[in-house]
Motif scaffolding. Structure first.
Motif, PDB file in Angstrom:
ATOM      1  N   HIS A  28      -4.474 -12.994  14.399  1.00 11.81           N
ATOM      2  CA  HIS A  28      -4.872 -13.828  13.073  1.00 11.81           C
ATOM      3  C   HIS A  28      -5.967 -14.406  13.058  1.00 11.81           C
ATOM      4  CE1 HIS A  28      -0.992 -11.691  12.034  1.00 11.81           C
ATOM      5  NE2 HIS A  28      -1.259 -12.059  10.917  1.00 11.81           N
ATOM      6  N   GLN A  64      -1.352 -21.070  17.886  1.00 16.33           N
ATOM      7  CA  GLN A  64      -1.963 -20.510  17.269  1.00 16.33           C
ATOM      8  C   GLN A  64      -1.724 -19.428  17.050  1.00 16.33           C
ATOM      9  OE1 GLN A  64      -1.977 -22.084  13.821  1.00 16.33           O
ATOM     10  NE2 GLN A  64      -1.230 -23.366  14.066  1.00 16.33           N
ATOM     11  N   ASP A  72       1.754  -9.868  15.114  1.00 13.43           N
ATOM     12  CA  ASP A  72       1.421  -8.346  14.605  1.00 13.43           C
ATOM     13  C   ASP A  72       2.863  -7.492  15.523  1.00 13.43           C
ATOM     14  OD1 ASP A  72      -0.412  -8.889  12.892  1.00 13.43           O
ATOM     15  OD2 ASP A  72      -2.084  -8.045  14.467  1.00 13.43           O
ATOM     16  N   ARG A  84      -0.920   0.684   8.123  1.00 14.97           N
ATOM     17  CA  ARG A  84      -1.546  -0.532   7.689  1.00 14.97           C
ATOM     18  C   ARG A  84      -2.706  -0.229   8.158  1.00 14.97           C
ATOM     19  NH1 ARG A  84       0.955  -6.341   7.115  1.00 14.97           N
ATOM     20  NH2 ARG A  84      -1.989  -7.128   6.840  1.00 14.97           N
ATOM     21  N   GLY A 128       7.014 -27.354  15.130  1.00 16.35           N
ATOM     22  CA  GLY A 128       6.233 -26.201  14.162  1.00 16.35           C
ATOM     23  C   GLY A 128       5.507 -25.046  14.563  1.00 16.35           C
ATOM     24  N   VAL A 129       5.163 -25.027  16.075  1.00 19.70           N
ATOM     25  CA  VAL A 129       4.593 -23.557  16.902  1.00 19.70           C
ATOM     26  C   VAL A 129       6.663 -22.771  16.588  1.00 19.70           C
ATOM     27  CG1 VAL A 129       4.416 -22.458  18.806  1.00 19.70           C
ATOM     28  CG2 VAL A 129       3.628 -24.482  17.981  1.00 19.70           C
ATOM     29  N   ASP A 136       7.865 -15.305  12.160  1.00 19.02           N
ATOM     30  CA  ASP A 136       8.002 -13.819  12.278  1.00 19.02           C
ATOM     31  C   ASP A 136       8.306 -12.498  12.410  1.00 19.02           C
ATOM     32  OD1 ASP A 136       5.271 -14.557  12.379  1.00 19.02           O
ATOM     33  OD2 ASP A 136       4.368 -15.411  14.956  1.00 19.02           O
ATOM     34  N   LYS A 140      10.271 -14.306   7.582  1.00 17.44           N
ATOM     35  CA  LYS A 140       9.819 -13.963   6.601  1.00 17.44           C
ATOM     36  C   LYS A 140       9.633 -12.868   5.529  1.00 17.44           C
ATOM     37  CE  LYS A 140       5.877 -10.266   6.754  1.00 17.44           C
ATOM     38  NZ  LYS A 140       4.495  -9.482   7.542  1.00 17.44           N
ATOM     39  N   PRO A 148       8.978 -22.355   6.948  1.00 17.61           N
ATOM     40  CA  PRO A 148       8.261 -22.114   8.504  1.00 17.61           C
ATOM     41  C   PRO A 148       7.033 -22.857   8.132  1.00 17.61           C
ATOM     42  CG  PRO A 148       9.315 -20.169   8.347  1.00 17.61           C
ATOM     43  CD  PRO A 148       9.470 -21.411   6.989  1.00 17.61           C
ATOM     44  N   TYR A 149       6.516 -22.951   7.571  1.00 15.07           N
ATOM     45  CA  TYR A 149       4.440 -23.060   6.808  1.00 15.07           C
ATOM     46  C   TYR A 149       5.206 -24.658   5.975  1.00 15.07           C
ATOM     47  CZ  TYR A 149       2.466 -18.587   6.547  1.00 15.07           C
ATOM     48  OH  TYR A 149       1.565 -17.268   6.380  1.00 15.07           O
ATOM     49  N   GLY A 152       5.674 -26.386   9.711  1.00 14.57           N
ATOM     50  CA  GLY A 152       4.611 -26.253  10.693  1.00 14.57           C
ATOM     51  C   GLY A 152       2.842 -26.954  10.176  1.00 14.57           C
ATOM     52  N   VAL A 190      -0.247 -14.885   1.371  1.00 15.53           N
ATOM     53  CA  VAL A 190       1.164 -13.786   0.955  1.00 15.53           C
ATOM     54  C   VAL A 190       0.561 -12.990   0.381  1.00 15.53           C
ATOM     55  CG1 VAL A 190       3.321 -12.647  -0.107  1.00 15.53           C
ATOM     56  CG2 VAL A 190       2.449 -14.305   1.817  1.00 15.53           C
ATOM     57  N   ASP A 193      -1.328  -9.039  -1.033  1.00 14.86           N
ATOM     58  CA  ASP A 193      -0.213  -8.179   0.439  1.00 14.86           C
ATOM     59  C   ASP A 193       1.109  -7.983  -1.398  1.00 14.86           C
ATOM     60  OD1 ASP A 193      -2.677  -8.117   1.912  1.00 14.86           O
ATOM     61  OD2 ASP A 193      -1.307 -10.108   3.110  1.00 14.86           O
TER      62      ASP A 193
HETATM   63  C1  LIG Z   1       2.356 -25.332  13.570  1.00 16.17           C
HETATM   64  C2  LIG Z   1       2.102 -23.694  13.123  1.00 16.17           C
HETATM   65  C3  LIG Z   1       2.042 -22.895  14.313  1.00 16.17           C
HETATM   66  C4  LIG Z   1       1.484 -23.341  11.944  1.00 16.17           C
HETATM   67  C5  LIG Z   1       1.791 -22.449  11.176  1.00 16.17           C
HETATM   68  C6  LIG Z   1       3.147 -22.038   9.959  1.00 16.17           C
HETATM   69  C7  LIG Z   1       2.847 -20.394  10.095  1.00 16.17           C
HETATM   70  C8  LIG Z   1       4.574 -20.348   9.252  1.00 16.17           C
HETATM   71  C9  LIG Z   1       2.075 -19.659  10.610  1.00 16.17           C
HETATM   72  C10 LIG Z   1       2.653 -18.518   9.687  1.00 16.17           C
HETATM   73  C11 LIG Z   1       0.904 -17.527  10.767  1.00 16.17           C
HETATM   74  C12 LIG Z   1       1.216 -16.368  10.452  1.00 16.17           C
HETATM   75  C13 LIG Z   1       0.501 -15.556  11.726  1.00 16.17           C
HETATM   76  C14 LIG Z   1       1.359 -15.488   9.182  1.00 16.17           C
HETATM   77  C15 LIG Z   1       0.900 -14.182   8.742  1.00 16.17           C
HETATM   78  O1  LIG Z   1       1.384 -13.524   7.710  1.00 16.17           O
HETATM   79  P1  LIG Z   1       2.046 -12.514   7.576  1.00 16.17           P
HETATM   80  O2  LIG Z   1       3.118 -11.685   8.249  1.00 16.17           O
HETATM   81  O3  LIG Z   1       2.903 -12.585   5.707  1.00 16.17           O
HETATM   82  O4  LIG Z   1       0.447 -11.361   7.612  1.00 16.17           O
HETATM   83  P2  LIG Z   1      -0.111 -10.136   7.465  1.00 16.17           P
HETATM   84  O5  LIG Z   1       1.144  -9.394   7.397  1.00 16.17           O
HETATM   85  O6  LIG Z   1      -0.922  -9.871   6.934  1.00 16.17           O
HETATM   86  O7  LIG Z   1       0.304 -10.229   9.622  1.00 16.17           O
END
Ligand SMILES: CC(C)=CCC/C(C)=C/CC/C(C)=C/COP(=O)(O)OP(=O)(O)O
Length: 289
Positions: A28, A64, A72, A84, A128-129, A136, A140, A148-149, A152, A190, A193
């Motif tokens: 990402h 990150q 992924d 996808r 946060g991590v 993930d 989600k 989590p957002y 984080g 989001v 999508d």
């Molecule tokens: C401190 C810190 C680490 C903060 C970040 C907070 C956080 C929850 C980040 C998630 C980032 C991420 C990989 C989103 C993909 O979402 P998705 O699965 O909806 O998108 P996609 O399907 O397009 O991959």
């Protein structure tokens, strides 16, 4: 994950450079670069020295990267099943196992780098991590996907201030604005999508709101974050605070209106408001503790 079989194309044809490119695409890269650059700028303007600033930046980028790769890798089975587009694990440029290895390696680096900024700073960043990994791996697809957002993005500025000499806590308004920006980032990310997610059974908070609900709600956390940043610190907001609030309000409302036809416009507006908010923060510089 353990019994997952790699796509044949990946095992046989992908060269080393193709795989590195695939890994870069799987992390990402947009959010990784944006969050890392913003935190490096915040660390610099709040007065972290060069060495500490480099350590903060290294901890943020590894955190990150680990979150992006984990996302992924964990979603690979569904993304491959649905064909996808735009996912390196789907087109076979990198294998799922390789993405998992990268995610754990980045996480393993992130832990000492975070604690290198101090015990409290390390705990704040790793909380946060951990929240992002929980997104993930589980949250989600639940109504708690926003949490989590919020955690984080609240943790990130706390990581920067707790890494300063004297380990000061961040101001309440900084943590609150970070959490609100995180919720806005989730809605904006989001939004484009939602229909595809619903078709594949992903039912997080924005998906439950539906495309129109998420689009209409998007400006609320973003503009509230701008208001908290402009009005939260003691004293009058100043001309930069007033200007930032006005611009953020206009951009967020325009994004919501345009997003009716093009969901990406709402996402672009979310990014623009975040940039305005961070610019205000950087202009404030040292006054954030
Ligand atoms: C401190 C810190 C680490 C903060 C970040 C907070 C956080 C929850 C980040 C998630 C980032 C991420 C990989 C989103 C993909 O979402 P998705 O699965 O909806 O998108 P996609 O399907 O397009 O991959």
């Amino acid at each position: 994950m353990g019994t997952y079989e790699e796509p044949t194309a990946c095992r046989t044809t992908a060269s080393w450079t193709v795989r590195v490119g695939g890994l870069a695409g799987a992390c990402h890269p947009g959010p990784v670069v944006a969050v890392t650059a913003l935190m490096a700028a915040l660390a610099l303007t709040t007065g972290q020295g060069a060495a500490r600033c480099a350590l903060t930046t290294a901890a943020v980028v590894t955190g990150q990267l680990s979150v992006g790769w984990c996302n992924d890798a964990f979603d690979a089975r569904r993304d491959i099943a649905t064909g996808r587009r735009g996912k390196p694990v789907v087109d076979g440029t990198v294998g799922v196992t390789q993405v998992w290895v990268a995610a754990y390696a980045a996480l393993a680096l992130c832990v000492p780098l975070s604690f290198g900024c101090g015990l409290r700073a390390g705990v704040a960043h790793l909380a946060g991590v951990a929240a992002a990994w929980a997104y993930d791996l589980r949250l989600k697809s639940t109504v708690w996907s926003w949490a989590p957002y919020a955690v984080g993005f609240a943790a990130l500025p706390a990581f920067v201030t707790l890494g300063l000499p004297g380990q000061p806590w961040p101001a309440w308004w900084l943590v609150t604005a970070g959490a609100l920006l995180g919720v806005g980032a989730h809605l904006g990310d989001v939004l484009p999508d939602i229909r595809g997610d619903l078709a594949t059974g992903v039912r997080g908070w924005p998906q439950r709101l539906g495309p129109d609900g998420a689009r209409l709600l998007l400006p609320v956390p973003l503009v509230t974050a701008s208001a908290v940043l402009a009005l939260g610190p003691a004293g009058p907001p100043g001309r930069w605070g007033v200007a930032a609030l006005a611009v953020a309000g206009l951009v967020a409302v325009a994004g919501t209106a345009l997003g009716r036809r093009r969901a990406r416009a709402a996402f672009a507006a979310a990014v623009a408001v975040a940039v305005v908010d961070v610019a205000l923060l950087l202009l404030r510089g040292t006054g954030i503790t």
